[in-house]
Design a protein around this motif. Structure first.
Motif, PDB file in Angstrom:
ATOM      1  N   VAL A  81      56.734  -2.499 -22.277  1.00  0.00           N
ATOM      2  CA  VAL A  81      56.203  -1.654 -21.401  1.00  0.00           C
ATOM      3  C   VAL A  81      55.573  -1.833 -20.143  1.00  0.00           C
ATOM      4  CG1 VAL A  81      54.025  -0.318 -21.682  1.00  0.00           C
ATOM      5  CG2 VAL A  81      54.943  -0.875 -23.843  1.00  0.00           C
ATOM      6  N   ALA A  82      55.602  -3.399 -19.914  1.00  0.00           N
ATOM      7  CA  ALA A  82      55.673  -3.119 -18.037  1.00  0.00           C
ATOM      8  C   ALA A  82      56.683  -3.662 -17.898  1.00  0.00           C
ATOM      9  CB  ALA A  82      54.727  -5.082 -18.437  1.00  0.00           C
ATOM     10  N   ARG A  83      57.589  -3.967 -18.222  1.00  0.00           N
ATOM     11  CA  ARG A  83      58.948  -4.375 -17.868  1.00  0.00           C
ATOM     12  C   ARG A  83      59.262  -2.421 -17.406  1.00  0.00           C
ATOM     13  NH1 ARG A  83      63.755  -7.804 -17.893  1.00  0.00           N
ATOM     14  NH2 ARG A  83      66.067  -6.551 -17.172  1.00  0.00           N
ATOM     15  N   LEU A  84      59.072  -1.476 -18.613  1.00  0.00           N
ATOM     16  CA  LEU A  84      59.663   0.174 -17.856  1.00  0.00           C
ATOM     17  C   LEU A  84      58.021   0.529 -16.791  1.00  0.00           C
ATOM     18  CD1 LEU A  84      61.391   1.904 -18.684  1.00  0.00           C
ATOM     19  CD2 LEU A  84      59.624   2.827 -20.683  1.00  0.00           C
ATOM     20  N   GLU A  85      57.051   0.538 -16.502  1.00  0.00           N
ATOM     21  CA  GLU A  85      56.191   0.435 -15.805  1.00  0.00           C
ATOM     22  C   GLU A  85      56.717  -0.447 -14.601  1.00  0.00           C
ATOM     23  OE1 GLU A  85      52.324  -1.328 -16.952  1.00  0.00           O
ATOM     24  OE2 GLU A  85      51.858   0.659 -18.470  1.00  0.00           O
ATOM     25  N   GLN A  86      57.382  -1.208 -14.807  1.00  0.00           N
ATOM     26  CA  GLN A  86      57.738  -1.334 -12.976  1.00  0.00           C
ATOM     27  C   GLN A  86      59.018  -1.207 -12.734  1.00  0.00           C
ATOM     28  OE1 GLN A  86      56.395  -3.878 -11.612  1.00  0.00           O
ATOM     29  NE2 GLN A  86      58.027  -3.546  -9.417  1.00  0.00           N
ATOM     30  N   ARG A  87      59.907  -0.556 -13.608  1.00  0.00           N
ATOM     31  CA  ARG A  87      60.819   0.219 -13.243  1.00  0.00           C
ATOM     32  C   ARG A  87      60.485   1.932 -12.233  1.00  0.00           C
ATOM     33  NH1 ARG A  87      64.982   0.593 -17.913  1.00  0.00           N
ATOM     34  NH2 ARG A  87      66.639   1.416 -16.376  1.00  0.00           N
ATOM     35  N   VAL A  88      59.630   2.716 -13.662  1.00  0.00           N
ATOM     36  CA  VAL A  88      58.854   3.470 -12.719  1.00  0.00           C
ATOM     37  C   VAL A  88      58.584   3.414 -11.367  1.00  0.00           C
ATOM     38  CG1 VAL A  88      57.640   5.077 -13.124  1.00  0.00           C
ATOM     39  CG2 VAL A  88      58.858   4.565 -15.168  1.00  0.00           C
ATOM     40  N   ARG A 123      54.736   3.606 -24.835  1.00  0.00           N
ATOM     41  CA  ARG A 123      53.052   3.354 -25.408  1.00  0.00           C
ATOM     42  C   ARG A 123      52.603   3.869 -26.422  1.00  0.00           C
ATOM     43  NH1 ARG A 123      51.893   5.138 -19.118  1.00  0.00           N
ATOM     44  NH2 ARG A 123      52.053   3.107 -18.037  1.00  0.00           N
ATOM     45  N   SER A 124      53.564   5.826 -27.062  1.00  0.00           N
ATOM     46  CA  SER A 124      53.428   6.263 -27.506  1.00  0.00           C
ATOM     47  C   SER A 124      53.308   4.977 -28.805  1.00  0.00           C
ATOM     48  CB  SER A 124      53.571   7.029 -28.228  1.00  0.00           C
ATOM     49  OG  SER A 124      55.090   7.381 -28.565  1.00  0.00           O
ATOM     50  N   LEU A 125      54.252   4.791 -28.909  1.00  0.00           N
ATOM     51  CA  LEU A 125      54.929   3.231 -30.027  1.00  0.00           C
ATOM     52  C   LEU A 125      53.862   2.279 -30.529  1.00  0.00           C
ATOM     53  CD1 LEU A 125      58.996   3.025 -29.567  1.00  0.00           C
ATOM     54  CD2 LEU A 125      57.246   4.078 -31.209  1.00  0.00           C
ATOM     55  N   ASN A 142      59.641   7.889 -16.969  1.00  0.00           N
ATOM     56  CA  ASN A 142      58.679   8.424 -17.039  1.00  0.00           C
ATOM     57  C   ASN A 142      58.194   8.383 -18.129  1.00  0.00           C
ATOM     58  OD1 ASN A 142      55.970   7.902 -16.220  1.00  0.00           O
ATOM     59  ND2 ASN A 142      55.512   9.239 -15.125  1.00  0.00           N
ATOM     60  N   ASP A 143      59.563   9.512 -18.970  1.00  0.00           N
ATOM     61  CA  ASP A 143      59.040   9.886 -20.093  1.00  0.00           C
ATOM     62  C   ASP A 143      59.816   8.599 -20.925  1.00  0.00           C
ATOM     63  OD1 ASP A 143      58.350  12.475 -19.048  1.00  0.00           O
ATOM     64  OD2 ASP A 143      60.715  13.161 -19.642  1.00  0.00           O
ATOM     65  N   ARG A 144      60.423   7.764 -21.069  1.00  0.00           N
ATOM     66  CA  ARG A 144      60.334   6.751 -21.594  1.00  0.00           C
ATOM     67  C   ARG A 144      59.805   6.250 -22.215  1.00  0.00           C
ATOM     68  NH1 ARG A 144      66.022   3.472 -20.444  1.00  0.00           N
ATOM     69  NH2 ARG A 144      65.479   2.011 -21.572  1.00  0.00           N
ATOM     70  N   LEU A 185      57.051  -4.896 -26.918  1.00  0.00           N
ATOM     71  CA  LEU A 185      56.148  -4.086 -26.343  1.00  0.00           C
ATOM     72  C   LEU A 185      56.072  -4.437 -25.312  1.00  0.00           C
ATOM     73  CD1 LEU A 185      56.657  -1.370 -29.161  1.00  0.00           C
ATOM     74  CD2 LEU A 185      57.816  -0.925 -27.048  1.00  0.00           C
ATOM     75  N   ASN A 186      54.862  -5.539 -26.216  1.00  0.00           N
ATOM     76  CA  ASN A 186      53.276  -6.155 -25.051  1.00  0.00           C
ATOM     77  C   ASN A 186      53.651  -7.162 -24.541  1.00  0.00           C
ATOM     78  OD1 ASN A 186      51.488  -4.331 -26.710  1.00  0.00           O
ATOM     79  ND2 ASN A 186      51.665  -5.574 -28.323  1.00  0.00           N
ATOM     80  N   GLY A 187      55.004  -7.459 -24.324  1.00  0.00           N
ATOM     81  CA  GLY A 187      55.522  -8.564 -23.791  1.00  0.00           C
ATOM     82  C   GLY A 187      55.227  -8.165 -21.953  1.00  0.00           C
ATOM     83  N   ASP A 188      55.648  -9.838 -21.242  1.00  0.00           N
ATOM     84  CA  ASP A 188      55.119  -8.880 -19.869  1.00  0.00           C
ATOM     85  C   ASP A 188      56.756  -8.165 -19.091  1.00  0.00           C
ATOM     86  OD1 ASP A 188      57.329 -10.575 -19.634  1.00  0.00           O
ATOM     87  OD2 ASP A 188      56.165 -12.573 -18.224  1.00  0.00           O
TER      88      ASP A 188
END
Length: 143
Positions: free
Chosen positions: A84-91, A114-116, A107-109, A74-77
């Motif tokens: 999380v960073a990869r999903l932020e990039q996809r958003v 992030r809550s995990l 964004n919902d994902r 989750l904390n990876g780049d």
């Protein structure tokens, strides 16, 4: 025909079937009542008898490794799948492409992912306390 042979009427046959059925039901209910009277105060066979401390102490190292692995992911780049960073990039990519429905979905994902992180960090701290307890209580063998 001989005088000993009888013919049964349909009503007599139904009556006999009904009587036999009622006797069978009565026998089953009587057996169930006796069984419940014998074990009136005991727990069902599948009911837990303790808090499972020994099993938790046994599994704690594997649980800890699993939590560490998930937090690392989750904390990876942005190159790490599941981060999380990869999903932020996809958003961000969906937003820049004008794909509003995809952006909303991702964004919902992202919100959930992030809550995990704080949830798993809390479990990690709790597990550290469990490990201390297990070490001081012979790995839950006396529980």
């Amino acid at each position: 025909m001989s005088s000993t042979s009888r013919t049964r009427t349909p009503a007599a046959s139904r009556t006999r079937t009904t009587v036999v059925s009622l006797m069978a039901v009565g026998a089953l209910l009587g057996a169930a009542g006796a069984a419940s009277a014998d074990g009136g105060g005991s727990q069902p066979s599948g009911a837990p008898t303790g808090d499972g401390a020994k099993a938790i102490c046994k599994r704690a190292p594997k649980i800890g490794k699993r939590i560490d692995r998930i937090l690392e992911r989750l904390n990876g780049d942005a190159s790490q799948r599941g981060s999380v960073a990869r999903l932020e990039q996809r958003v961000a990519n969906a937003k820049s492409a004008g794909h509003t429905q995809i952006e909303t979905y991702l964004n919902d994902r992202l919100t959930f992912r992030r809550s995990l992180v704080p949830t798993l960090e809390g479990r990690q701290k709790d597990l550290a306390d469990v490990n201390k307890w297990c070490a001081s209580h012979d790995n839950g063998a006396n529980s």
